[in-house]
Design an enzyme around this catalytic site. Structure first.
Site, PDB file in Angstrom:
ATOM      1  CG  ASP A  45      -1.833   1.177   1.288  1.00  0.00           C
ATOM      2  OD1 ASP A  45      -3.010   0.994   0.944  1.00  0.00           O
ATOM      3  OD2 ASP A  45      -1.391   2.287   1.641  1.00  0.00           O
ATOM      4  CE1 TYR A  50       1.042   7.810   2.178  1.00  0.00           C
ATOM      5  CE2 TYR A  50       1.544   5.530   1.687  1.00  0.00           C
ATOM      6  CZ  TYR A  50       0.711   6.473   2.239  1.00  0.00           C
ATOM      7  OH  TYR A  50      -0.447   6.064   2.857  1.00  0.00           O
ATOM      8  CE  LYS A  75      -3.479   4.828   0.554  1.00  0.00           C
ATOM      9  NZ  LYS A  75      -2.053   4.615   0.827  1.00  0.00           N
ATOM     10  CG  HIS A 106      -4.189  10.035   0.189  1.00  0.00           C
ATOM     11  ND1 HIS A 106      -2.871   9.907  -0.172  1.00  0.00           N
ATOM     12  CD2 HIS A 106      -4.263   9.612   1.475  1.00  0.00           C
ATOM     13  CE1 HIS A 106      -2.178   9.426   0.855  1.00  0.00           C
ATOM     14  NE2 HIS A 106      -2.999   9.244   1.861  1.00  0.00           N
TER      15      HIS A 106
END
Ligand code: A2P
Length: 273
Positions: A45, A50, A75, A106
């Site tokens: 995930d 990120y 996301k 998100h």
């Protein structure tokens, strides 16, 4: 070891346990994802925000695993809600994949009120096969009901903060009613729940770690989890939770811990672009 799967409302299946890479530094992500894949993890995930999709992609490429053996989630970041097709194309490029298994909005970012635009685009991305399943993250009941009222596809998942001191029973009941699977982010409460006395007592009795007890509670409650660890021993430990079970009494004791210990942002007020 075989990991249980959950069947989503679109018929696809998702491994109930995976690895999350939130706050995993890109410099070490490739190594840790590669280690996880070599040790049986098949569900990763990540998210555009990120900043480590490329490193996840490299670990996948070097794993030698077949694409259909893996479940990869990414996301859509908040500032791309009106631009989802281009955003997914960028994520796929970084991941080195032709499709993701799951693509999520998100955050609802209520102030901008663009999540319906994003969802309509994502319905198209799903139809085009670029995302096998589509879902949302951090959505509250009103966001879910509005989305469903104004579109044709019910989200496959709602990924929300859930751990023993923020058990979210009400929101999970809404997910269940709507046929939406619950994914629990920060399943350990970012470590805050590991010292809870109820957890520690059960862990001592079971001869397991507090993290394993909490993850087992999630699994038995039907949540999908992907604890993040960048420590090889803990990464293996978190995967090793299928040789024991919590009794109904233990599950109820953890249910009873209670609390509103939110370790992440509140979706009602989080509007960061
Ligand atoms: P580390 O990466 O050093 O293992 P959450 O998934 O709830 O956000 O929690 C992530 C945090 O929990 C990270 O700081 C991670 O640290 C730690 N963590 C992950 N697995 C375990 C474990 N089995 N025991 C203790 N801490 C853990």
């Amino acid at each position: 070891m075989s990991i249980p799967t959950i069947t989503l409302n679109d018929g696809h299946t998702i491994p109930q346990l995976g690895l999350g890479v939130f706050l995993m530094d890109p410099g070490i992500t490739q190594k840790h994802v590669a280690f996880a894949l070599a040790n049986g993890y098949r569900h990763i995930d990540t998210a555009a925000s990120y900043g480590n999709e490329q490193e996840v992609g490299r670990a996948i490429a070097e794993s030698g695993l077949q694409r259909d053996e893996l479940f990869v989630t990414t996301k859509l970041w908040n500032d791309r809600q009106t631009d989802a097709p281009a955003a997914l194309a960028e994520s796929l490029d970084k991941l080195g994949l032709d499709y993701v298994d799951l693509y999520l909005i998100h955050w609802p970012t209520p102030k901008f009120d663009t999540y319906l635009d994003a969802w309509h685009s994502m319905e198209g991305l799903r139809a085009d096969g670029l995302a096998r399943s589509i879902g949302v993250s951090n959505f509250h009941e009103k966001h879910l009901r509005r989305l469903i009222a104004e579109s044709d596809v019910v989200p496959a998942v709602n990924q929300i903060e859930v751990h023993p001191t923020l058990a979210q029973f009400d929101l999970i009941a809404v997910n269940d009613e709507l046929g939406i699977a619950t994914e629990a982010w920060s399943p350990l409460g970012r470590k805050a729940d590991l010292d809870n006395e109820v957890i520690v007592r059960i862990a001592e009795r079971q001869g397991k770690s507090p993290a394993q007890v909490i993850l087992r509670w999630h699994i038995q409650r039907g949540n999908i989890v992907f604890p993040k660890s960048q420590n090889p021993d803990r990464l293996k430990q978190n995967f090793d939770i299928f040789d024991f079970e919590l009794s109904d009494d233990d599950v109820l004791a953890i249910d009873g811990i209670g609390g509103e210990n939110r370790v992440g942002p509140d979706p009602e007020t989080f509007n960061r672009h």
